[in-house]
Design a protein around this motif. Structure first.
Motif, PDB file in Angstrom:
ATOM      1  N   LYS A   1      -5.221   4.382 -11.175  1.00  0.00           N
ATOM      2  CA  LYS A   1      -3.993   3.665 -11.037  1.00  0.00           C
ATOM      3  C   LYS A   1      -3.886   2.398 -11.496  1.00  0.00           C
ATOM      4  N   VAL A   2      -5.222   1.634 -11.432  1.00  0.00           N
ATOM      5  CA  VAL A   2      -5.053   0.197 -11.452  1.00  0.00           C
ATOM      6  C   VAL A   2      -5.670  -0.184 -12.877  1.00  0.00           C
TER       7      VAL A   2
ATOM      8  N   ARG B   1       0.782  -0.996  -0.026  1.00  0.00           N
ATOM      9  CA  ARG B   1       0.071  -0.234  -0.081  1.00  0.00           C
ATOM     10  C   ARG B   1       0.774   1.311  -0.054  1.00  0.00           C
TER      11      ARG B   1
ATOM     12  N   TRP C   1      -5.046  -2.949  -0.832  1.00  0.00           N
ATOM     13  CA  TRP C   1      -3.927  -2.117  -1.200  1.00  0.00           C
ATOM     14  C   TRP C   1      -4.310  -0.538  -1.266  1.00  0.00           C
TER      15      TRP C   1
ATOM     16  N   GLN D   1      -5.418   1.241  -3.732  1.00  0.00           N
ATOM     17  CA  GLN D   1      -4.853   2.344  -4.861  1.00  0.00           C
ATOM     18  C   GLN D   1      -6.102   2.643  -5.575  1.00  0.00           C
TER      19      GLN D   1
ATOM     20  N   ALA E   1      -6.317  -5.120  -5.250  1.00  0.00           N
ATOM     21  CA  ALA E   1      -5.671  -3.652  -5.643  1.00  0.00           C
ATOM     22  C   ALA E   1      -6.474  -2.383  -4.971  1.00  0.00           C
TER      23      ALA E   1
ATOM     24  N   LEU F   1       3.347   1.176  -3.514  1.00  0.00           N
ATOM     25  CA  LEU F   1       2.414   1.551  -4.662  1.00  0.00           C
ATOM     26  C   LEU F   1       2.270   2.924  -5.014  1.00  0.00           C
ATOM     27  N   GLY F   2       2.226   3.742  -3.661  1.00  0.00           N
ATOM     28  CA  GLY F   2       1.699   5.099  -4.076  1.00  0.00           C
ATOM     29  C   GLY F   2       2.833   5.927  -4.807  1.00  0.00           C
TER      30      GLY F   2
ATOM     31  N   LEU G   1      -0.500   0.079 -11.739  1.00  0.00           N
ATOM     32  CA  LEU G   1      -0.343  -1.193 -11.211  1.00  0.00           C
ATOM     33  C   LEU G   1      -1.067  -1.961 -12.275  1.00  0.00           C
TER      34      LEU G   1
END
Length: 381
Positions: free
Chosen positions: A167-168, A137, A161, A163, A157, A140-141, A146
């Protein structure tokens, strides 16, 4: 012609598995438009390099900073310093997450990083580890994006996580479906001779505990008709699988030829593809079976229930267990017309939804977006 895009690949391992095969297919697709440096968290696991086309510019990194070890500012700084010479960094799975963390800690002047998550090892198959979730978490910032292949991972995700949706990117895996329509070579599997009186249940899998192949042996052993079981792959569980076959009286019906590189030459020799895995996400073996026109019997792991054609849905068991898998296999073993109709439906779905051309284009646009260079990897139509 513009200079090739310099891409650094940080892999947990570069042994030939699903994520490595996909990464190599993308490298081959970019051709002379990119050059590649490959780092493997397991330095001796480099089997996927054999799939890289002769015209692709690449190197296996010599003495790169280690991707694994205790959290260390010094190690993160060394990774960040190494990353600065590239235009784009691609990281793959938990074993390479420190490449993303290095950008989080030492982000100034670093190229964009795109992280790829394809699934979990046996140590997280039964449940994700809290400390790893927190680490992901936070790290991945710093990632530009991702990339995940399955709905299951996409939800993890977003929900675990945490996100942002933007972003995913869920990009389903793809294969060269036309290769699997070819007539298979009956000599392609060492020790195997097709017999019209036998139904062949096959699987393509690393012989690892997470694949639970002894359960597949027991499930096949419970089928009343004469069945031949072919398990294509290598790994540490070979002896365990052989013992399970001996206990079921299946030693003469089990063939384990080891690793076969050109799987499209052998999948068509199966009548049914069966999975027994405890954990999967978007398994390539299911795509390969579908492209070859086979029905699939499997537990409801990962995206498998959504991958197959609707006609195949009754043969995805409701739970993970010997009896449920045995019954799914038996229903297909006992009905040749059913196998044919389900296989044809799977083939049609594979060609429409899972051909690699779509996958290659989606990854190209994602990477080009991170670079800010449209058309850098694939020509703009």
């Amino acid at each position: 012609m513009p200079a090739p895009v310099r891409i650094l690949h940080l892999h947990s391992t570069f042994a030939l598995g699903g994520k490595e095969a996909r990464a190599v297919r993308l490298m081959n697709a970019w051709g002379s438009r990119a050059s590649h440096t490959i780092v493997s968290g397991m330095p001796d696991e480099l089997g996927a390099r054999a799939r890289i086309d002769a015209g692709v510019s690449y190197e296996i990194a010599q003495d790169p900073p280690p991707l694994t070890g205790s959290p260390s500012v010094t190690r993160y700084e060394a990774i960040a310093r190494y990353m600065r010479r590239f235009d784009l960094v691609l990281t793959y799975n938990w074993g390479a997450i420190d490449g993303v963390m290095a950008r989080r800690v030492f982000g100034k002047g670093l190229p964009p990083v795109i992280h790829h998550e394809d699934g979990f090892n046996a140590d997280e198959a039964a449940g994700l580890k809290r400390e790893r979730n927190l680490y992901r978490r936070f790290a991945l910032g710093a990632a530009h994006a991702l990339a995940v292949p399955s709905e299951t991972l996409e939800q993890i995700a977003l929900d675990i996580w945490r996100q942002p949706r933007a972003k995913v990117h869920r990009i389903v895996n793809g294969i060269a479906t036309a290769l699997y329509a070819r007539k298979p070579d009956p000599r392609a599997i060492l020790g195997f001779t097709p017999d019209a009186k036998e139904i062949v249940v096959g699987t393509l899998a690393g012989l690892r505990a997470v694949k639970d192949l002894p359960m597949l042996v027991r499930a096949v052993g419970g089928v009343s008709r004469r069945v031949r079981l072919v398990i294509v792959g290598d790994g540490p569980e070979r002896a365990t699988i052989a013992r399970a076959a001996a206990a079921m009286g299946l030693t003469d019906q089990l063939i384990m030829p080891g690793f076969i590189e050109r799987t499209y030459e052998v999948v068509g020799l199966f009548d049914i593809l069966a999975l027994s895995s405890v954990s999967e996400q978007f398994p390539l073996s299911v795509l390969e079976a579908m492209a070859a026109g086979l029905p699939v019997a499997a537990p409801p792991v990962g995206d498998v229930p959504r991958m197959v054609a609707p006609e195949n849905a009754p043969f995805i068991a409701r739970e993970h267990g010997v009896v449920a898998l045995r019954d799914a296999i038996a229903a297909l073993v006992n009905d040749a017309d059913l196998r044919r109709s389900v296989g044809e439906a799977n083939r049609r779905k594979a060609v429409v939804d899972y051909d690699e051309a779509l996958m290659i284009e989606r990854y190209a646009r994602l990477y080009e977006g991170a670079l800010g260079r449209p058309g850098a990897l694939l020509p703009i139509a």
